[in-house]
Design a protein around this motif. Structure first.
Motif, PDB file in Angstrom:
ATOM      1  N   GLY A  30       0.811  -1.213   0.000  1.00  0.00           N
ATOM      2  CA  GLY A  30       0.000   0.000   0.000  1.00  0.00           C
ATOM      3  C   GLY A  30       0.843   1.260   0.000  1.00  0.00           C
ATOM      4  N   PHE A  31       2.073   1.186   0.518  1.00  0.00           N
ATOM      5  CA  PHE A  31       3.039   2.292   0.505  1.00  0.00           C
ATOM      6  C   PHE A  31       2.457   3.601   1.029  1.00  0.00           C
ATOM      7  N   GLY A  32       1.557   3.525   1.989  1.00  0.00           N
ATOM      8  CA  GLY A  32       0.962   4.724   2.555  1.00  0.00           C
ATOM      9  C   GLY A  32      -0.330   5.165   1.884  1.00  0.00           C
ATOM     10  N   TYR A  33      -0.692   4.528   0.783  1.00  0.00           N
ATOM     11  CA  TYR A  33      -1.918   4.894   0.053  1.00  0.00           C
ATOM     12  C   TYR A  33      -3.074   4.129   0.677  1.00  0.00           C
ATOM     13  N   TYR A  34      -3.504   4.574   1.865  1.00  0.00           N
ATOM     14  CA  TYR A  34      -4.457   3.801   2.665  1.00  0.00           C
ATOM     15  C   TYR A  34      -5.834   3.718   2.030  1.00  0.00           C
ATOM     16  N   SER A  35      -6.282   4.785   1.374  1.00  0.00           N
ATOM     17  CA  SER A  35      -7.647   4.775   0.834  1.00  0.00           C
ATOM     18  C   SER A  35      -7.812   3.743  -0.270  1.00  0.00           C
ATOM     19  N   LEU A  36      -6.808   3.613  -1.123  1.00  0.00           N
ATOM     20  CA  LEU A  36      -6.909   2.673  -2.240  1.00  0.00           C
ATOM     21  C   LEU A  36      -6.583   1.250  -1.813  1.00  0.00           C
ATOM     22  N   SER A  37      -5.453   1.072  -1.126  1.00  0.00           N
ATOM     23  CA  SER A  37      -5.009  -0.283  -0.793  1.00  0.00           C
ATOM     24  C   SER A  37      -5.978  -0.984   0.153  1.00  0.00           C
ATOM     25  N   SER A  38      -6.539  -0.261   1.117  1.00  0.00           N
ATOM     26  CA  SER A  38      -7.444  -0.906   2.069  1.00  0.00           C
ATOM     27  C   SER A  38      -8.727  -1.376   1.389  1.00  0.00           C
ATOM     28  N   ILE A  91       7.348  14.716  -5.993  1.00  0.00           N
ATOM     29  CA  ILE A  91       6.149  14.497  -6.811  1.00  0.00           C
ATOM     30  C   ILE A  91       6.336  13.290  -7.721  1.00  0.00           C
ATOM     31  N   PHE A  92       7.508  13.217  -8.369  1.00  0.00           N
ATOM     32  CA  PHE A  92       7.781  12.077  -9.250  1.00  0.00           C
ATOM     33  C   PHE A  92       7.756  10.769  -8.468  1.00  0.00           C
ATOM     34  N   HIS A  93       8.408  10.769  -7.303  1.00  0.00           N
ATOM     35  CA  HIS A  93       8.447   9.577  -6.451  1.00  0.00           C
ATOM     36  C   HIS A  93       7.036   9.136  -6.067  1.00  0.00           C
ATOM     37  N   GLY A  94       6.227  10.096  -5.603  1.00  0.00           N
ATOM     38  CA  GLY A  94       4.856   9.760  -5.218  1.00  0.00           C
ATOM     39  C   GLY A  94       4.035   9.247  -6.377  1.00  0.00           C
ATOM     40  N   PHE A  95       4.236   9.838  -7.560  1.00  0.00           N
ATOM     41  CA  PHE A  95       3.490   9.414  -8.744  1.00  0.00           C
ATOM     42  C   PHE A  95       3.794   7.963  -9.103  1.00  0.00           C
ATOM     43  N   VAL A  96       5.085   7.616  -9.145  1.00  0.00           N
ATOM     44  CA  VAL A  96       5.479   6.254  -9.543  1.00  0.00           C
ATOM     45  C   VAL A  96       5.028   5.231  -8.500  1.00  0.00           C
ATOM     46  N   VAL A  97       5.271   5.516  -7.230  1.00  0.00           N
ATOM     47  CA  VAL A  97       4.882   4.578  -6.161  1.00  0.00           C
ATOM     48  C   VAL A  97       3.365   4.455  -6.107  1.00  0.00           C
ATOM     49  N   ASP A  98       2.685   5.579  -6.238  1.00  0.00           N
ATOM     50  CA  ASP A  98       1.222   5.604  -6.269  1.00  0.00           C
ATOM     51  C   ASP A  98       0.686   4.711  -7.386  1.00  0.00           C
ATOM     52  N   PHE A  99       1.283   4.813  -8.554  1.00  0.00           N
ATOM     53  CA  PHE A  99       0.846   4.046  -9.718  1.00  0.00           C
ATOM     54  C   PHE A  99       1.051   2.544  -9.530  1.00  0.00           C
ATOM     55  N   SER A 100       2.069   2.182  -8.732  1.00  0.00           N
ATOM     56  CA  SER A 100       2.369   0.759  -8.539  1.00  0.00           C
ATOM     57  C   SER A 100       1.423   0.075  -7.571  1.00  0.00           C
ATOM     58  N   VAL A 101       0.744   0.860  -6.719  1.00  0.00           N
ATOM     59  CA  VAL A 101      -0.063   0.278  -5.640  1.00  0.00           C
ATOM     60  C   VAL A 101      -1.150  -0.682  -6.134  1.00  0.00           C
ATOM     61  N   PRO A 102      -2.033  -0.281  -7.067  1.00  0.00           N
ATOM     62  CA  PRO A 102      -3.097  -1.225  -7.450  1.00  0.00           C
ATOM     63  C   PRO A 102      -2.571  -2.508  -8.069  1.00  0.00           C
ATOM     64  N   PHE A 103      -1.456  -2.420  -8.797  1.00  0.00           N
ATOM     65  CA  PHE A 103      -0.905  -3.621  -9.438  1.00  0.00           C
ATOM     66  C   PHE A 103      -0.270  -4.556  -8.417  1.00  0.00           C
ATOM     67  N   LEU A 104       0.533  -3.998  -7.513  1.00  0.00           N
ATOM     68  CA  LEU A 104       1.214  -4.847  -6.535  1.00  0.00           C
ATOM     69  C   LEU A 104       0.254  -5.411  -5.494  1.00  0.00           C
ATOM     70  N   VAL A 105      -0.683  -4.586  -5.026  1.00  0.00           N
ATOM     71  CA  VAL A 105      -1.637  -5.058  -4.019  1.00  0.00           C
ATOM     72  C   VAL A 105      -2.486  -6.202  -4.572  1.00  0.00           C
ATOM     73  N   THR A 106      -3.025  -6.014  -5.778  1.00  0.00           N
ATOM     74  CA  THR A 106      -3.845  -7.084  -6.357  1.00  0.00           C
ATOM     75  C   THR A 106      -3.015  -8.331  -6.668  1.00  0.00           C
ATOM     76  N   PHE A 107      -1.757  -8.123  -7.042  1.00  0.00           N
ATOM     77  CA  PHE A 107      -0.881  -9.283  -7.306  1.00  0.00           C
ATOM     78  C   PHE A 107      -0.701 -10.118  -6.045  1.00  0.00           C
ATOM     79  N   PHE A 108      -0.351  -9.466  -4.948  1.00  0.00           N
ATOM     80  CA  PHE A 108      -0.116 -10.217  -3.698  1.00  0.00           C
ATOM     81  C   PHE A 108      -1.425 -10.780  -3.132  1.00  0.00           C
ATOM     82  N   CYS A 109      -2.520 -10.074  -3.336  1.00  0.00           N
ATOM     83  CA  CYS A 109      -3.803 -10.601  -2.860  1.00  0.00           C
ATOM     84  C   CYS A 109      -4.244 -11.847  -3.634  1.00  0.00           C
ATOM     85  N   SER A 110      -3.789 -11.951  -4.862  1.00  0.00           N
ATOM     86  CA  SER A 110      -4.199 -13.098  -5.692  1.00  0.00           C
ATOM     87  C   SER A 110      -3.338 -14.330  -5.476  1.00  0.00           C
ATOM     88  N   LEU A 111      -2.250 -14.199  -4.708  1.00  0.00           N
ATOM     89  CA  LEU A 111      -1.364 -15.352  -4.470  1.00  0.00           C
ATOM     90  C   LEU A 111      -1.982 -16.319  -3.459  1.00  0.00           C
TER      91      LEU A 111
END
Length: 200
Positions: free
Chosen positions: A101-109, A180-200
């Protein structure tokens, strides 16, 4: 900080309303969280697409600093993997999903609640809010002890919005674009990584 406390307040209010049966229907048996997630993703895309200056700033970024979000992602997931191995009541993919979730609580939760249930979704919400609060409170110490990039790495996905002011104040104005760049890239990775680990 105030925004995080408001989010926690609404979460606590929702728990109380659910426990006291103040709603005539069972929210867990509806698709309301899915529609809320769709609305949230639309809002994120709208805010990024509505600011052409962000893309211009990215082009002027030092190429070496492009690796910072990669280091944040790899470092966070490595630490979560080490700690997750010590928690016998949780599987490693569950722990990795929370960490992703990398701090993106609203989306990852919301994602984790959809895939794994409300208990792990609550853990994800609190863990990611805690990451944001630590960044807000400890940014001056992180800069002093570990350097100007430390609060950016600590902030995870929040460095393009909620933690940006404190990062700018402690690390310096020259790190705004990096943050801003750091937050954008990490933010963008959240839905992909969270769903990947949830599907394992």
């Amino acid at each position: 900080m105030k925004g995080s406390l408001i989010i926690v307040g609404f979460f606590a209010l929702g728990c109380l309303c659910g426990a006291w049966g103040l709603f005539p229907w069972n929210m867990a048996q509806t698709d309301i969280s899915f529609y809320a997630l769709c609305g949230l993703m639309f809002s994120v895309g709208l805010s990024i697409g509505n600011d052409p200056q962000t893309l211009k700033n990215f082009r002027a970024l030092n190429p070496r600093l492009v690796l910072l979000p990669v280091a944040t992602i790899v470092g966070t997931l490595s630490a979560v993997a080490c700690v997750g191995g010590l928690l016998p009541h949780r599987t490693l993919p569950d722990c990795m999903a929370v960490g992703a979730g990398f701090g993106y609580y609203s989306l990852s939760s919301i994602f984790i609640t959809e895939y794994k249930g409300p208990e792990l979704g609550t853990v994800a919400l609190l863990a990611n809010i805690f990451r944001e609060i630590v960044t807000l409170l400890a940014a001056p110490l992180l800069v002093r002890w570990f350097g100007n990039l430390a609060p950016i790495a600590c902030g995870g996905a929040t460095t393009m919005d909620t933690t940006l002011p404190i990062i700018t104040r402690t690390a310096g104005q020259q790190f705004v674009v990096v943050s801003i760049f750091h937050g954008f890239v990490v933010d963008f990775s959240v839905p992909f990584l969270v769903t990947f680990f949830c599907s394992l």
